[in-house]
Structure formats: C-alpha cells, structure tokens
Design a protein around this motif. Sequence first.
Motif: not given
Length: 501
Positions: A40-43, A470-475
């Motif tokens: 997930e971190g690599l994406r 991760l991107r969804e939570v970050i946004e």
Amino acid sequence: MAAGSSLLLLLLPWLVTASHSPPGCKIRITSKGLDLVKQEGLRFVEQELQNITVSDLHGKEGQFYYNISEVKVTDLQLAFSDLDFQPQQHLAFNINNASISLRFRRQLLYWFFYDIGSINASADGVQIHTVLRLAKDEVGRPKISNITCNASIAKMHAGFSGTLRKVYEFLSTFIVTGMRYLLSQQICPSLEHASLVLLNSVLDTVPVRNYVDEHVGIDYSLLRDPSVSTDTLDLDFKGMFFPRVREDQELENHAVEPVIKETERMVYAAFSEFFFDSAMQAYFQAGVLTIQLEGEKVPKDLEVLLRATFFGTIFMLSPSVDAPLRLVLQVSAPPRCTIKPTGTSVSVSAFLNISLVPPDRPPVQLSSMAMETKLSAKVFLQGKALRVQLDLRRFRIYSKQSALESLALFSLQAPLKTLLQLTIMPIINERTKKGVQIPLPEGMDFTREVVTNHAGFLTVGADLHFSKGLREVIEKYRPVPTAAAYPSSEPAEPSPDPGAL
C-alpha cells in the motif's frame, strides 16, 4: 557517600520497575504485516513522485540558449523496493534501480535556429534510501518524528524531436545534466513531506483518548516510543478505561504484562486483565451497574414464587397484598476479570433487593440477599471492535440477615438464575455488543482473527486488510495546504522572443 550509594543501589530495581508501566493493551506488527503495508505504501509513494514539481531550467552555453518548462512525470517503474524493520525505532524504505519517465516543454535557440517543442526523457538507475524514525508524540500517539533520505540518479536520457534535432542533439548534455540534478533534488523533499505531513495525518486517526459511550471512555495513549526489532514492531498502550464523571482518574496497573511470542500472523493485539478490570471499574463508578425490574417487567413465574416465599410477610402487609413487586439488582463492588489458558471469566458480587411498592406508599423491603456469580466471557474481534459475550455459569444467593433465611432462599436459586439468564444477561450483552475500537489507523481492519488465552492476558492474532487506501484517508484528513508545503507548479510562460531566452 557510601551510604548514599548503597541506598541508590537498593532503590534502583524499584525505580526501573516504576518507570516501566505495564501496558493494558499491546499491539505487534510482524514482517508479514509489514509486507502488506509496503504494498500500500509503494502505491502511495508512486503517486507522490508523480506529483514532483521541478523548477524551470534555463541557461546559455556559447551560442546555445535553452529554456525548459512544464516538467511532468509520465511514468514510474519502482519494481525493486523493500520496507524493513531496523532495531530501536526505525523503518527503512529503499527503492533500487527504478526509472522515471518525464516530458517537458523546450525552447531552444542556436545561432539563428529557433525551435519550440517537447522532450521525452527518462531517469534510470534511480536509488532512493529512506529511514523513518518512529516515536510517540505529546499526546501519546505514534508518529513519524524524523526521516533521513538519500536519492541519486545513475543516468538520464533525453529524446529530441523536430527539425533541429540533429543540430542540437550533441548539446543536450547541458539540459540532461541540469534536469538530472533538479529531479534528484526534488525526490527527498517530496518523500519528507509525504512522511512527516501526509502519513502522520493517517497516524492522527489512531484513537488515543476517546469516549466509548455516554458513561465511559478509554485511554490508548502510548506509554513509550515504539520498539522495533529485526522482525517486529511493538506498541505499548495504556489501555485503561475511565468514567466520564472522573476523566482524570488514574488506575495503577498490577496485572501481568502481555508477552507476544507469535509471529505467524500479520498483527497481534494483546489485552491484560487490567484492560477489562478498568472497564468494569469505570462502569461501576459511573453508577450504571444497576438493573431494576418492577411490576409487569418481573416474570410471572418468578413473581408467583417470590410471593409464595415471602407469603407471611406479604400477608402481614394486608390490604397491600396485591402491590407490585420491585427487584433491584445492584453490583456491590467492581467485577474482576480472570484470564487463564482455559478461558476468561468475570466474578461479580451484587445485592438483590426485593420490595413491594404499594401505590402512594413507601416501598416495603421484603428481603435483601447477596449474590455471587461467575460469568464466562467470550472475547472476539470484528473489524476493529473488540467485543465480549457473557454467559452465566455459577450463581449463589444467601441472606445477609440470617442463616435461616438463607435456607429459605434456597428454592429461589434456580428461578433467579433463570431470571438472570433470560432477562438480565441479554441487557448486559446488548451493552457490550458495540464493543470498543482498538488503536489502529482509519482504513485498516483485522481479518481471520484467532483468540488465544494465556495466564493473565489474551492475544488476538489476525491478518490486516486495507478497507480504505492511504490516499483516501489522507484526502479526508489532508492538512490545510501552505505555500511551503505546496510550491506552485505553474511554470513561467516561455517567451517567443529569442532575446528573452
């Protein structure tokens, strides 16, 4: 001086013990869990590197003028990457032999030849080495406190097109060298911002001190910095419930410290007897461990038996014989949890007061009996909610007034146990049905859970699952952008005037 030294030596073991408070809740992430986090971190890293902003490049070499703008990353190949534990408090993230494809706009002037177009370039042999330091912040939440980063590009190629390709292709060294330098200088700042700002915004979703319901809350603050070995990451949480009427309450933890030895699953969560005892004490202090049944809420069979048992007393109260019955069950002390390899149980001491409540008259107490019960507890995990299902196992009642009355109450033993099983236990289990969230970031859940009992604590082994990226939570929790964090990506408008190059 010698006496003072001796006293210090005597106190040293106590000071060491006092400084190392045992956790009520402990979470371990294993290498298998780290592999999932790496995917997930690599994406996430790919997305961040694709948004790299490279400054415009312009200059002059002899009669060769150039202006490069609108640099965009078009493709990344990050096939060789590793995320590893480093002992103490670190995670190492390395990317080896990666490639980055770019496209940018060119303005070139060589003598009287002037050309505008685009250039495709590729950076090969990209090496990125980062080390993340983990710590607890001021409120006890895990965070990335520091990052060290090194990035390099082995070689870079630029492919020119247009009518002047043959003319200035040999001069491309100036452009390629400059772009290689600018690109390598932007990789680490991008990853530092991604770690210290964006990933920490995800860690900010780890619950630290939250309300469970209208009566109690839970404190999940870290007791110390995360501990990292070559194979595991351990997080020691306080894991203490508190009544909302006394939020500053502190309980001393004398329970056994959970010890996690397993590494087969991605993650393990361990809970000591203190974790459950503090919950029951918090509810006891909140005054909610009391249940009252009156009138029609009292089961008919039990009411008949109670009236028969206390017939003489009721008859003496004539003409109020038909007054409704009231049963008040009140826990007399905080229940206690016992965890053994064979199972988990909860011991409860309570009072049962039986009264008549004649209309418009004070209640008349018929009996006050003591109850001792032992409940079996099934602990299980669903998603991120730790839940408990209770079942009545042992039950005993006796009179607080006389042995003779205790003997008379013997016939009530089975009916009252049935009352508890059919009436009271569903109420209690309905309250525990919601459960309590364990300290994981938003978007991360447990799957394939297995509960194992030990002496003084239990562990839940599970695999991890990202229900949100991760991107969804970050946004969702993205910090307010600042000029420093988000430099403008608008390139300067290239001038058509060759003299302005």
